[in-house]
Design a protein around this motif. Structure first.
Motif, PDB file in Angstrom:
ATOM      1  N   ASN A   8     -16.805  15.243  29.418  1.00 20.21           N
ATOM      2  CA  ASN A   8     -17.078  14.092  28.552  1.00 20.21           C
ATOM      3  C   ASN A   8     -16.637  14.370  27.123  1.00 20.21           C
ATOM      4  N   ARG A   9     -16.865  15.576  26.685  1.00 21.84           N
ATOM      5  CA  ARG A   9     -16.516  15.969  25.320  1.00 21.84           C
ATOM      6  C   ARG A   9     -15.007  16.032  25.124  1.00 21.84           C
ATOM      7  N   ALA A  10     -14.292  16.552  26.110  1.00 17.05           N
ATOM      8  CA  ALA A  10     -12.852  16.752  25.958  1.00 17.05           C
ATOM      9  C   ALA A  10     -12.049  15.474  26.190  1.00 17.05           C
ATOM     10  N   TRP A  11     -12.439  14.647  27.173  1.00 12.22           N
ATOM     11  CA  TRP A  11     -11.578  13.540  27.577  1.00 12.22           C
ATOM     12  C   TRP A  11     -12.197  12.156  27.458  1.00 12.22           C
ATOM     13  N   VAL A  12     -13.497  12.047  27.575  1.00  8.73           N
ATOM     14  CA  VAL A  12     -14.092  10.707  27.615  1.00  8.73           C
ATOM     15  C   VAL A  12     -14.462  10.219  26.209  1.00  8.73           C
ATOM     16  N   PHE A  13     -15.346  10.949  25.533  1.00  9.31           N
ATOM     17  CA  PHE A  13     -15.865  10.486  24.245  1.00  9.31           C
ATOM     18  C   PHE A  13     -15.307  11.236  23.042  1.00  9.31           C
ATOM     19  N   GLY A  14     -14.747  12.421  23.253  1.00  7.57           N
ATOM     20  CA  GLY A  14     -14.307  13.216  22.113  1.00  7.57           C
ATOM     21  C   GLY A  14     -15.489  13.927  21.503  1.00  7.57           C
ATOM     22  N   GLY A  15     -15.518  14.005  20.180  1.00  7.83           N
ATOM     23  CA  GLY A  15     -16.630  14.672  19.496  1.00  7.83           C
ATOM     24  C   GLY A  15     -16.511  16.176  19.537  1.00  7.83           C
ATOM     25  N   ARG A  16     -15.341  16.683  19.180  1.00  5.33           N
ATOM     26  CA  ARG A  16     -15.108  18.131  19.197  1.00  5.33           C
ATOM     27  C   ARG A  16     -15.744  18.783  17.966  1.00  5.33           C
ATOM     28  N   GLU A  17     -16.831  19.484  18.166  1.00  6.07           N
ATOM     29  CA  GLU A  17     -17.520  20.133  17.053  1.00  6.07           C
ATOM     30  C   GLU A  17     -16.733  21.366  16.601  1.00  6.07           C
ATOM     31  N   ARG A  18     -16.753  21.637  15.276  1.00  8.23           N
ATOM     32  CA  ARG A  18     -15.942  22.716  14.719  1.00  8.23           C
ATOM     33  C   ARG A  18     -16.736  24.007  14.501  1.00  8.23           C
ATOM     34  N   THR A  19     -18.044  23.961  14.544  1.00 11.37           N
ATOM     35  CA  THR A  19     -18.845  25.167  14.322  1.00 11.37           C
ATOM     36  C   THR A  19     -19.716  25.432  15.534  1.00 11.37           C
ATOM     37  N   ALA A  20     -20.112  26.701  15.682  1.00  7.77           N
ATOM     38  CA  ALA A  20     -20.946  27.078  16.825  1.00  7.77           C
ATOM     39  C   ALA A  20     -22.284  26.353  16.772  1.00  7.77           C
ATOM     40  N   GLY A  21     -22.841  26.236  15.570  1.00  8.65           N
ATOM     41  CA  GLY A  21     -24.132  25.584  15.436  1.00  8.65           C
ATOM     42  C   GLY A  21     -24.094  24.123  15.842  1.00  8.65           C
ATOM     43  N   SER A  22     -23.055  23.405  15.405  1.00  5.71           N
ATOM     44  CA  SER A  22     -22.952  21.989  15.750  1.00  5.71           C
ATOM     45  C   SER A  22     -22.665  21.801  17.237  1.00  5.71           C
ATOM     46  N   LEU A  23     -21.917  22.756  17.817  1.00  4.74           N
ATOM     47  CA  LEU A  23     -21.648  22.677  19.259  1.00  4.74           C
ATOM     48  C   LEU A  23     -22.930  22.872  20.051  1.00  4.74           C
ATOM     49  N   ILE A  24     -23.738  23.867  19.661  1.00 10.27           N
ATOM     50  CA  ILE A  24     -25.011  24.109  20.345  1.00 10.27           C
ATOM     51  C   ILE A  24     -25.916  22.888  20.222  1.00 10.27           C
ATOM     52  N   SER A  25     -25.925  22.283  19.048  1.00  9.74           N
ATOM     53  CA  SER A  25     -26.731  21.083  18.841  1.00  9.74           C
ATOM     54  C   SER A  25     -26.272  19.949  19.756  1.00  9.74           C
ATOM     55  N   GLN A  26     -24.963  19.821  19.914  1.00 10.24           N
ATOM     56  CA  GLN A  26     -24.433  18.768  20.779  1.00 10.24           C
ATOM     57  C   GLN A  26     -24.783  19.032  22.242  1.00 10.24           C
ATOM     58  N   VAL A  27     -24.667  20.294  22.675  1.00 17.85           N
ATOM     59  CA  VAL A  27     -25.055  20.654  24.043  1.00 17.85           C
ATOM     60  C   VAL A  27     -26.530  20.352  24.275  1.00 17.85           C
ATOM     61  N   ALA A  28     -27.365  20.683  23.289  1.00 18.65           N
ATOM     62  CA  ALA A  28     -28.812  20.435  23.416  1.00 18.65           C
ATOM     63  C   ALA A  28     -29.093  18.945  23.542  1.00 18.65           C
ATOM     64  N   ARG A  29     -28.406  18.122  22.756  1.00 15.26           N
ATOM     65  CA  ARG A  29     -28.601  16.673  22.853  1.00 15.26           C
ATOM     66  C   ARG A  29     -28.169  16.157  24.218  1.00 15.26           C
ATOM     67  N   PHE A  30     -27.083  16.717  24.722  1.00 20.18           N
ATOM     68  CA  PHE A  30     -26.586  16.272  26.027  1.00 20.18           C
ATOM     69  C   PHE A  30     -27.589  16.609  27.129  1.00 20.18           C
ATOM     70  N   PHE A  31     -28.101  17.847  27.127  1.00 17.42           N
ATOM     71  CA  PHE A  31     -29.077  18.240  28.143  1.00 17.42           C
ATOM     72  C   PHE A  31     -30.360  17.428  27.991  1.00 17.42           C
ATOM     73  N   ALA A  32     -30.785  17.189  26.753  1.00 15.61           N
ATOM     74  CA  ALA A  32     -31.996  16.388  26.536  1.00 15.61           C
ATOM     75  C   ALA A  32     -31.814  14.974  27.077  1.00 15.61           C
ATOM     76  N   ALA A  33     -30.615  14.424  26.882  1.00  7.25           N
ATOM     77  CA  ALA A  33     -30.337  13.084  27.393  1.00  7.25           C
ATOM     78  C   ALA A  33     -30.379  13.055  28.909  1.00  7.25           C
ATOM     79  N   ARG A  34     -29.813  14.101  29.525  1.00  7.47           N
ATOM     80  CA  ARG A  34     -29.818  14.150  30.991  1.00  7.47           C
ATOM     81  C   ARG A  34     -31.225  14.378  31.548  1.00  7.47           C
TER      82      ARG A  34
END
Length: 343
Positions: A266-292
């Motif tokens: 979803n991040r690479a091809w569907v919605f985009g949203g490529r985070e540039r820092t490790a912290g922002s990436l972890i935050s995005q992963v956490a939001r995704f898991f929380a949503a699921r």
């Protein structure tokens, strides 16, 4: 073959506006249509009508011209010299002109230039009424393949506007026209092609390219959703049946693998949203898991309420729950998980 936009590309100016002011000069009484034209512009700006309806309101002035075709011929007698020299120097018999301007206007100049392949907006030259959509943006791609065939290849594409990027992406070589200068098409247009865009450009698939471009996000979401389902089922079978893992543990591990796969696709091809820092990436992963987790709880609530409490048939309820979850996952991912970087 080479494909050309018309206004600003091979013609120095906007032929529709030039023709309109030419008509006003010859027939000043056409100002009586300004009210309807102005109202159409206001409705467009307020989002009450699309560009096709806007331009149809604009073309109402044609109703005040007794011999519109004669006016078109006279107009080109005076303005044919505005066709750019760079184009005349490389003109070929198989050239295609594709434009949002109306056919009643461009048909005459294309005949004079020996261009037999013209694709443009279909507008009645006497009433200004459209037949179909304004030939602009994605509609140009659809019209091109409709009239030229789905396997037609474009060697060179020329336009003065990045609004023609959907068509430029289909050409082997694309050029942005600035006056008499031809510049390489902006890099972001070509770099925007991913593996799915390239696949849709292959012979046999090009005819579907306009639909794909218009609904790319939803189509890729469904595609990767199907793959996520397969990963969940197949990994569960591997852990439970082949490795002898407890069914709840096997289900938990398969769920984690499926969610991780869904996140990165979803991040690479569907919605985009490529985070540039490790912290922002972890935050995005956490939001995704929380949503699921949230949608998993919604599904469980539906199953419990309709099957356990009300005794409904399990399979129809499971299908209903999956539909609800798919819609929720899409909305939450688009608006919350990956939407924060799309400002």
């Amino acid at each position: 073959m080479n494909v050309y936009d018309f206004d600003g590309t091979i013609y120095d100016g906007d032929s529709t506006l030039d023709f309109y002011f030419y008509c006003l000069k010859k027939r000043p009484g056409l100002v009586r249509f300004l009210g309807k034209q102005g109202l159409g512009w206001m409705k467009y700006r307020l989002g009450k009508q699309d560009k096709t309806a806007l331009k149809q309101d604009f073309y109402c002035f044609l109703q005040g011209i007794p011999e519109p075709q004669k006016m078109v011929q006279d107009f080109w007698d005076e303005n044919q010299g505005k066709v750019k020299g760079w184009y005349l120097g490389q003109r070929r018999e198989d050239d295609v002109v594709i434009s949002a301007s109306p056919d009643y206007l461009l048909g005459e100049i294309c005949r004079r230039l020996g261009i037999s392949r013209l694709i443009c907006s279909r507008v009645d030259g006497k009433t200004g009424v459209y037949q179909g959509k304004n030939c602009y943006g994605e509609e140009k791609v659809r019209r091109f393949y409709e009239e030229m065939g789905g396997d037609t290849r474009i060697q060179g594409f020329y336009s003065d506007s990045d609004a023609d990027t959907p068509l430029a992406l289909l050409a082997k070589e694309s050029y942005l026209v600035k006056g008499e200068c031809l510049l390489p098409w902006p890099k972001q247009g070509k770099e925007g092609l991913d593996i799915f865009d390239r696949g849709m450009k292959l012979p046999g698939f090009r005819i579907f390219f306009p639909f794909y471009r218009a609904h790319k996000e939803g189509l890729l979401y469904l595609f990767f959703g199907g793959l996520t389902f397969l990963i969940s089922v197949l990994s569960y079978m591997l852990f439970y049946e082949s490795l002898g893992m407890h069914e709840l543990l096997a289900n938990g591990v398969s769920w984690i693998l499926a969610v991780l796969f869904a996140f990165f696709t979803n991040r690479a091809w569907v919605f985009g949203g490529r985070e540039r820092t490790a912290g922002s990436l972890i935050s995005q992963v956490a939001r995704f898991f929380a949503a699921r987790v949230f949608t998993l709880l919604v599904e469980e609530a539906i199953l419990y309420g309709l099957i356990t409490r009300l005794g409904w048939a399990s399979t129809p309820v499971k299908i209903l729950a999956q539909i609800v979850v798919i819609v929720l996952n899409y909305g939450v991912s688009k608006c919350w998980v990956f939407g924060q970087k799309k400002k």
